[in-house]
Scaffold this active site. Sequence first.
Site, PDB file in Angstrom:
ATOM      1  N   THR B  88       1.230  -1.638  -0.030  1.00 47.71           N
ATOM      2  CA  THR B  88      -0.227  -0.143  -0.274  1.00 47.71           C
ATOM      3  C   THR B  88       0.463   1.100   0.484  1.00 47.71           C
ATOM      4  O   THR B  88       0.183   2.571  -0.948  1.00 47.71           O
ATOM      5  CB  THR B  88      -1.150  -0.113   1.511  1.00 47.71           C
ATOM      6  OG1 THR B  88      -1.348  -1.351   1.403  1.00 47.71           O
ATOM      7  CG2 THR B  88      -1.921   1.253   1.199  1.00 47.71           C
ATOM      8  N   THR B 163       2.154  -4.353   4.803  1.00 45.15           N
ATOM      9  CA  THR B 163       2.132  -4.209   6.076  1.00 45.15           C
ATOM     10  C   THR B 163       0.995  -5.993   6.347  1.00 45.15           C
ATOM     11  O   THR B 163       1.882  -6.072   7.522  1.00 45.15           O
ATOM     12  CB  THR B 163       0.917  -3.380   6.814  1.00 45.15           C
ATOM     13  OG1 THR B 163      -0.777  -3.751   6.142  1.00 45.15           O
ATOM     14  CG2 THR B 163       1.399  -2.177   6.727  1.00 45.15           C
ATOM     15  N   ASP B 164       0.674  -6.143   5.384  1.00 41.59           N
ATOM     16  CA  ASP B 164      -0.556  -8.198   5.638  1.00 41.59           C
ATOM     17  C   ASP B 164       0.765  -8.922   6.077  1.00 41.59           C
ATOM     18  O   ASP B 164       0.196  -9.130   7.355  1.00 41.59           O
ATOM     19  CB  ASP B 164      -1.165  -8.678   4.802  1.00 41.59           C
ATOM     20  CG  ASP B 164      -2.356  -7.436   3.952  1.00 41.59           C
ATOM     21  OD1 ASP B 164      -2.702  -7.301   5.437  1.00 41.59           O
ATOM     22  OD2 ASP B 164      -3.318  -8.129   3.304  1.00 41.59           O
ATOM     23  N   LYS B 241       0.788  -7.663  13.329  1.00 45.44           N
ATOM     24  CA  LYS B 241      -0.735  -6.283  12.869  1.00 45.44           C
ATOM     25  C   LYS B 241      -2.010  -6.777  13.811  1.00 45.44           C
ATOM     26  O   LYS B 241      -2.496  -8.332  13.147  1.00 45.44           O
ATOM     27  CB  LYS B 241      -0.827  -6.444  11.572  1.00 45.44           C
ATOM     28  CG  LYS B 241      -1.449  -5.675  10.422  1.00 45.44           C
ATOM     29  CD  LYS B 241      -2.007  -5.727   9.644  1.00 45.44           C
ATOM     30  CE  LYS B 241      -2.965  -5.006   8.706  1.00 45.44           C
ATOM     31  NZ  LYS B 241      -2.952  -4.752   6.835  1.00 45.44           N
TER      32      LYS B 241
END
Lengths: 599, 416
Positions: B88, B163-164, B241
């Site tokens: 992202t 980020t996942d 996360k």
Amino acid sequence: MNKDLVIGLEVHLQLNTGKLFCRCPVSGTDQITGQISRRLKPTSGESGLVDRAAIYEEERSRAFDYVLTDNTCLVEIDEEPPRPMNPHALSAALKIAATLKCSILEDIECMRKIVIDGSNTSGFQRTSLIAMNGSLDTERGKVRISSVCLEEDSARKIAEEDHMVKYSLGRLGIPLVEITTEPDIKSADHAIEVARLIGLSAMITGLITKDSDSIRQDVNLSMGYGRVEIKGISRLSQIKEAIESEVSRQQSIARASEIIKKRGGFNRSYLEFIDVSDLFEGTGSILVKKGLSEGKRIFAACLENMNETLKQDDVRMGQEIADIARAFSVGGVLHSDELPGYGIDDSTVKTISKKTGRGVNDGILLVITTKRTADILSREIASRITKLIKLDLQETRFFSDKGRTAYLRPLPGAERMYPETDVKPFHVTNEDLKEAIDFGKLSAEERIDKISKDYGISRQDANTIVTNMRLPIFLALGEFIPFRSASRLILQKIPEVERKMGKSIEDEKIIWLVQSIVKHGLDVTSVEAGFEILSSGAEMKSIPESGEIVPLSQNELRDLIGDIKKNNPGIRQGSLMNEIRKKTRRPFDPRTVISIADL
Amino acid sequence: MSGQSLPPSGSKLQIEHDGQELHVTFIKEDSGYGVFKLASGYNVRFPLADVKIIKIYDISQDHRKTMKEETNIGRGAHRISLLSTGGTISSRVDYTTGAVRPTKDLSFIREAISDLEDRINLRTEIIDSILSENMTPSHWIKISHDIKKAMESSEAVVLLHGTDTMSYTASALSFMFEKQTAPVIMTGSQRSSDRPSSDAFENIESSIRFSLENIGEVGICMHANSSDGSAILIRGVRARKMHTSRRDAFKPMGDGEIGRITDRRTFIKNIRKKTDSSIELFDQLDKRCGIFYFTPASTEEELENFSRGKKAVVIMATGLGHVAEALLKKIRDLSDSGIHIVITSQCLNGRVDLDVYASGRNLSASGAIPVEDMLPETAMVKSMYVLKKDPDNFAKLMQSDMRGEITLRSDTVEIR
């Protein structure tokens, strides 16, 4: 008024259907539940260009504080993607569009309109074009409706200090229907008529909020010097004020421009500010003293060929300069047309004139600010003066509480719009389309006639119910009591009770009370008695069970009248009613009194 | 528009639709629809069959700001490498598909770090352009080579990553870099950089600030809370996360916080310093590892099927590290057949302990390896590393701390 004057309107109306892209309610208690702070950066749209209004905001580099309220969730703080568009809001907007005879777009694509003044946490406002090409019949002819859009309302500004603006998020995300007209409006009075009719077309759905700022108008105006958008007009009467003050402002700039051009024009791309703080040691000027004590400096610059155009009877360029300074959070601005003055004496003005190399036609500007801001203002003010003298007046302004329009930001371009990729384009359902088109078969005025006829109330009452946004509660109460009684309750009894109580009663509570009283087999006389005792401080919950709302029986009345007559043998009918009311708060049927009293 | 050929995207057109003439910009065709931009900026979608092109004007110039795949920003003394893998943080709206996806345009970085331009000399390089859900252990190895190369020529490495799965990559790099001469600061964003409110700008700026410190490990730098203005640095093997969309999704698990930036001031604590000697990279991973999530519905058969072909299975057990008695025999069989069964907890916070209850003792007796307070994802990545590094001492190494993934003392930090 000027014959070249061209006026268009944008009317914004809040819907009471729940927020547009989350499931928060439209109204909250304004209770603060938290606070966050953010910064925003301009980004480029589809075309790769950055919107000029966005760049302007970036240059002002401000931080934003956001106060969270109990009707905000992660969507409002830009921490969760938007939910699908609220179908109730869409359906309401489509009805409004149909009433304005627009053609409805069957496929809707949500856009992001870049707005980085902080009023949207995301840095953009979500907006969808839902209909185009409508029209409105007015007394002065047809006015074309260019578009109907469904967008998110912005956050409400609650404080502004140097480089910091604070917003409350309760309003952010409330659905807003934006109706834009073509520039077919002929005068300020005509603009008021158009705004009123557009408002009515929306209110007739019964889905507009009751908030004080539920309806806001923007005026688009041009007299040949470029389009000016005037935002934030909340009352119909202010439309005229705003148009007239803007017309007079533009005429004044035209005169100033003529004078300055005749003298050779203003040919600077920046102002040469010099620090003259030393001249103000021990100054009597409160304004200057305050600035110096805050660590600011006093900067002076020559305003080429602008002497006596800054603040005279009909030319006020000083105000234009002060406006742009204010946009950069600078309030301390003085100019030669108001000097000597503000505690600054003639000899200081002369010294400054000499230092800045002021010629006979030149004016002087004094700015109280920091070096860094003065550097920015140097170019901003010069470019604004140049633009005004060229009579390029297009920009976004707002209607201030001082009864005049003031500079807000550059007019945004199409560059500010790009698709909202978090919301998939969608097709309007056939049911929604049909419902809207059916609704639009009657104009707002025709629909008010129909309400008057269908429910047996006067046209004036029907109109008041609609324009006071009381249609939903009127229809809801009609389930329990006759519509005529509902109308009287809403338009007379409840406002009277609210005045006595000094606060408004929520619609849900009104409906509950009426429903609960009627459930006990009592009629509208008891309902009114219920509201009466509410106004004298009774707890709402206890009212339906209270004996005080039960009408006096024939026997009870007979005893009471007997007592009264014993003491006042010759009592008249009117006084008798009053005497009964003195003795009991319970309702009674006056006809029964007359028959018993045998007067 | 049936029978008419479509102009290229960006062309200015005059069209007729529903009896109305419109001046528009053609954006794209989308399954039978034409998407057009009106002068007001709004996009409209009309079925192409209902649209008639009246006139085509010239195609507008492409004003898009572009940046080469490699570039230098800043004129300062500190040489920093910024490598982008996608995600992202480097994503923008794709105006053709309408979706957000990684691009090769890193021009926004210049704006993000304008305050630091005097101190740093940043070399940016795009090493990949994928969303992190598509990362595999092979990518980790490739990334480690790119980082090593960057580390040889600069004082710090900043890695942009989706980020996942960022914490998996962070764990892998933590183990693979046995000695590092420069900090590796990973960062991502939860809002794409084409949004004015993107967290990308501050996350990159903060990562660069951290990269100026004497740090010899891999950390993840993200927003510390929902507000802009403060960032947190989390030890790679301790990051997780914990939210799907918030800016502060990454939380330090246990004592994972190793740095914080508030109002542009950097605070560092409890870190390993960078080594003066040479970089030591162990670039081998045994991919035959996985995580089995135990639930009340889990069966022996399920566990067996899952374990087929694996060398190590990390079980996310319940509570202190328990699984149903019905699975114990299967665990013993698997263990006897040479598959390592590693026990972590679904609780994520706290330590597994197989000595408290009988069920734990039985699990322990079945050959399962409890790994203290190590995160399940970290345990899986560590298994990959240990299986190549020193397979004979698997259990011993899994149970000892190598990069801060195990702490023997449970600090009384706030439980998240």
